[in-house]
Design a protein around this motif. Structure first.
Motif, PDB file in Angstrom:
ATOM      1  N   THR A 170      -7.795   1.663   5.396  1.00 28.75           N
ATOM      2  CA  THR A 170      -6.667   1.244   4.576  1.00 28.75           C
ATOM      3  C   THR A 170      -6.166  -0.161   4.930  1.00 28.75           C
ATOM      4  OG1 THR A 170      -5.974   3.564   4.378  1.00 28.75           O
ATOM      5  CG2 THR A 170      -4.342   1.884   3.807  1.00 28.75           C
ATOM      6  N   ILE A 177       0.851  -1.197   0.000  1.00 29.22           N
ATOM      7  CA  ILE A 177       0.000   0.000   0.000  1.00 29.22           C
ATOM      8  C   ILE A 177       0.883   1.242   0.000  1.00 29.22           C
ATOM      9  CG2 ILE A 177      -1.703   1.301   1.333  1.00 29.22           C
ATOM     10  CD1 ILE A 177      -2.742  -1.445   2.337  1.00 29.22           C
ATOM     11  N   LEU A 194      -2.508   6.018   2.198  1.00 33.39           N
ATOM     12  CA  LEU A 194      -3.672   5.752   3.035  1.00 33.39           C
ATOM     13  C   LEU A 194      -4.904   6.324   2.344  1.00 33.39           C
ATOM     14  CD1 LEU A 194      -2.381   6.724   6.594  1.00 33.39           C
ATOM     15  CD2 LEU A 194      -2.221   4.519   5.424  1.00 33.39           C
ATOM     16  N   GLU A 195      -6.030   5.694   2.563  1.00 31.24           N
ATOM     17  CA  GLU A 195      -7.283   6.237   2.043  1.00 31.24           C
ATOM     18  C   GLU A 195      -7.574   7.544   2.773  1.00 31.24           C
ATOM     19  OE1 GLU A 195     -12.003   5.182   1.770  1.00 31.24           O
ATOM     20  OE2 GLU A 195     -10.564   3.529   1.733  1.00 31.24           O
TER      21      GLU A 195
END
Length: 125
Positions: free
Chosen positions: A63, A2, A5-6
């Motif tokens: 996330t 990832i 982060l969202e």
């Protein structure tokens, strides 16, 4: 892996601040009394720092899965106040130096960083 982060955002009203004061039993007049706050260098009521920080946890929760969230270290600094009526965005990005670390932030509607720091994910066993 990832990379970001969202992001999560919200506008924080005086009512939100008052509700948070009830939840935390923190009725500092700088948070809940607009008349008092107007006489201070802040000039207006400000949200509790931890109210803003909760939005960062929401970003992390959207996330990563729950197991990852059980094993993190969060290190942040409160840099600027969030005024009643302000909009904030929480987010972050993976560090260039460590795959298990993310630079995290809370920014206001103008892009000014209010909270900044790092989240370190525990190494997998």
């Amino acid at each position: 892996m990832i990379e970001q982060l969202e992001e999560v955002s919200m506008t924080v009203s005086q009512e939100d601040i008052n509700i948070y004061a009830e939840l935390t039993d923190d009725f500092n007049p700088l948070h809940v009394d607009p008349t008092f706050a107007a006489t201070t260098p802040m000039g207006n009521t400000i949200a509790h720092g931890t109210l803003s920080l909760n939005l960062l946890w929401k970003s992390l929760a959207r996330t990563f899965d729950k197991e990852v969230l059980k094993r993190i270290d969060l290190d942040v600094r409160f840099l600027k106040p969030l005024y009643a009526g302000g909009t904030i965005v929480a987010g972050g990005r993976r560090s260039d130096h460590n795959d298990n670390e993310y630079e995290v932030w809370i920014k206001d509607q103008h892009g000014l960083q209010l909270i900044g720091g790092h989240v370190r994910l525990a190494n997998e066993k």
